[in-house]
Design a protein around this motif. Structure first.
Motif, PDB file in Angstrom:
ATOM      1  N   ASP A 110       0.784  -1.302   0.131  1.00 36.28           N
ATOM      2  CA  ASP A 110      -0.051  -0.082  -0.085  1.00 36.28           C
ATOM      3  C   ASP A 110       0.772   1.066   0.265  1.00 36.28           C
ATOM      4  O   ASP A 110       2.271   1.236   0.009  1.00 36.28           O
ATOM      5  N   ALA A 111       0.270   2.477  -0.045  1.00 39.68           N
ATOM      6  CA  ALA A 111       1.033   3.864  -0.134  1.00 39.68           C
ATOM      7  C   ALA A 111       2.067   3.881   0.920  1.00 39.68           C
ATOM      8  O   ALA A 111       2.973   4.568   0.704  1.00 39.68           O
ATOM      9  N   ASP A 112       1.496   3.560   2.152  1.00 36.93           N
ATOM     10  CA  ASP A 112       2.454   3.698   3.456  1.00 36.93           C
ATOM     11  C   ASP A 112       3.596   2.834   3.211  1.00 36.93           C
ATOM     12  O   ASP A 112       4.840   3.294   3.477  1.00 36.93           O
ATOM     13  N   GLN A 113       3.370   1.572   3.114  1.00 38.89           N
ATOM     14  CA  GLN A 113       4.626   0.481   2.721  1.00 38.89           C
ATOM     15  C   GLN A 113       5.523   1.039   1.661  1.00 38.89           C
ATOM     16  O   GLN A 113       6.625   0.928   1.857  1.00 38.89           O
ATOM     17  N   LEU A 114       4.914   1.585   0.792  1.00 41.07           N
ATOM     18  CA  LEU A 114       5.666   2.026  -0.438  1.00 41.07           C
ATOM     19  C   LEU A 114       6.613   3.264   0.035  1.00 41.07           C
ATOM     20  O   LEU A 114       7.761   3.559  -0.496  1.00 41.07           O
ATOM     21  N   GLN A 115       6.132   4.256   0.782  1.00 38.26           N
ATOM     22  CA  GLN A 115       6.581   5.368   1.459  1.00 38.26           C
ATOM     23  C   GLN A 115       7.844   4.811   2.175  1.00 38.26           C
ATOM     24  O   GLN A 115       8.972   5.289   2.017  1.00 38.26           O
ATOM     25  N   LEU A 116       7.749   3.474   2.882  1.00 38.29           N
ATOM     26  CA  LEU A 116       8.698   2.990   3.776  1.00 38.29           C
ATOM     27  C   LEU A 116       9.980   2.628   2.806  1.00 38.29           C
ATOM     28  O   LEU A 116      10.958   2.581   2.979  1.00 38.29           O
ATOM     29  N   LEU A 117       9.532   1.682   1.672  1.00 40.63           N
ATOM     30  CA  LEU A 117      10.472   1.154   0.835  1.00 40.63           C
ATOM     31  C   LEU A 117      11.112   2.278  -0.054  1.00 40.63           C
ATOM     32  O   LEU A 117      12.413   2.051   0.041  1.00 40.63           O
ATOM     33  N   ASP A 118      10.557   3.339  -0.217  1.00 44.15           N
ATOM     34  CA  ASP A 118      11.247   4.530  -0.769  1.00 44.15           C
ATOM     35  C   ASP A 118      12.326   4.990   0.026  1.00 44.15           C
ATOM     36  O   ASP A 118      13.300   5.430  -0.420  1.00 44.15           O
ATOM     37  N   ALA A 119      11.749   5.123   1.545  1.00 42.03           N
ATOM     38  CA  ALA A 119      12.921   5.881   2.385  1.00 42.03           C
ATOM     39  C   ALA A 119      14.103   4.859   2.630  1.00 42.03           C
ATOM     40  O   ALA A 119      15.317   5.285   2.786  1.00 42.03           O
TER      41      ALA A 119
END
Length: 190
Positions: free
Chosen positions: A48-57
């Motif tokens: 999901d979007a929050d998990q994607l944000q973590l993966l981007d970080a």
């Protein structure tokens, strides 16, 4: 809705290797290190979007800051104001992730910002000498020593080393023959 902005609700895991320019196995290593549980839809795994944000970080910490996967995952988990203790270790929920947007990890920051972040981390009980690895690498380069694969991997905080040459932390590492049964590595300051 503004056509110039796109909000990603979820993304298939199969799209992540192209997004980050890494192998599929590295994507799964990052997902596991962060404790992310993917969602299955029609035999496809999604984040999901929050998990994607973590993966981007974590991608930014690894590629731009030179962190190992373990260091990057620990940084992201340490930055979370709510420790992930009520779920699987390392798994973050939506409310745990949103404060990361305001942290140095969620932003692009300059060297001075990174140093301030490092100093604040040190004050919170980080390892006593975070520059030890750099000092060791500089001494190895200065003296022309050629550490074995296991010795160099230990200094770099990696499980193993692959390829004939790679760069990290401002140093270039090149295979240079054998050191016992392992490869020897030449270390050069860039």
């Amino acid at each position: 809705m503004d056509p110039t902005t796109t909000t990603i609700d979820s993304l298939p895991v199969s799209a992540l290797p192209d997004r980050y320019g890494v192998a599929r196995s590295q994507v799964y290593n990052r997902i596991n290190a962060l404790g992310i549980t993917t969602t299955k839809r029609s035999n496809k795994a999604y984040v999901d979007a929050d998990q994607l944000q973590l993966l981007d970080a974590i991608h930014t910490l690894i590629t731009e800051q030179g962190n190992t996967l373990e260091e990057a995952a620990a940084t992201l988990q340490q930055d979370s104001p709510v420790r992930p203790s009520r779920e699987t270790i390392g798994q973050l929920t939506r409310q745990d992730v949103s404060p990361l947007q305001d942290s140095p990890v969620g932003q692009s920051y300059d060297t001075a910002g990174h140093l301030l972040y490092l100093l604040s981390t040190l004050q919170q009980g980080a390892p006593p000498n975070p520059l030890e690895r750099f000092e060791q690498l500089q001494a190895i380069a200065d003296h022309g020593w050629q550490p074995s694969t296991s010795e160099l991997a230990d200094i770099l905080g990696l499980k193993s080393l692959s390829g004939q040459q790679f760069e990290r932390y401002g140093f270039r590492f090149t295979r240079a023959g054998k050191n016992g049964q392992q490869s020897a590595w030449r270390v050069e300051k860039l």
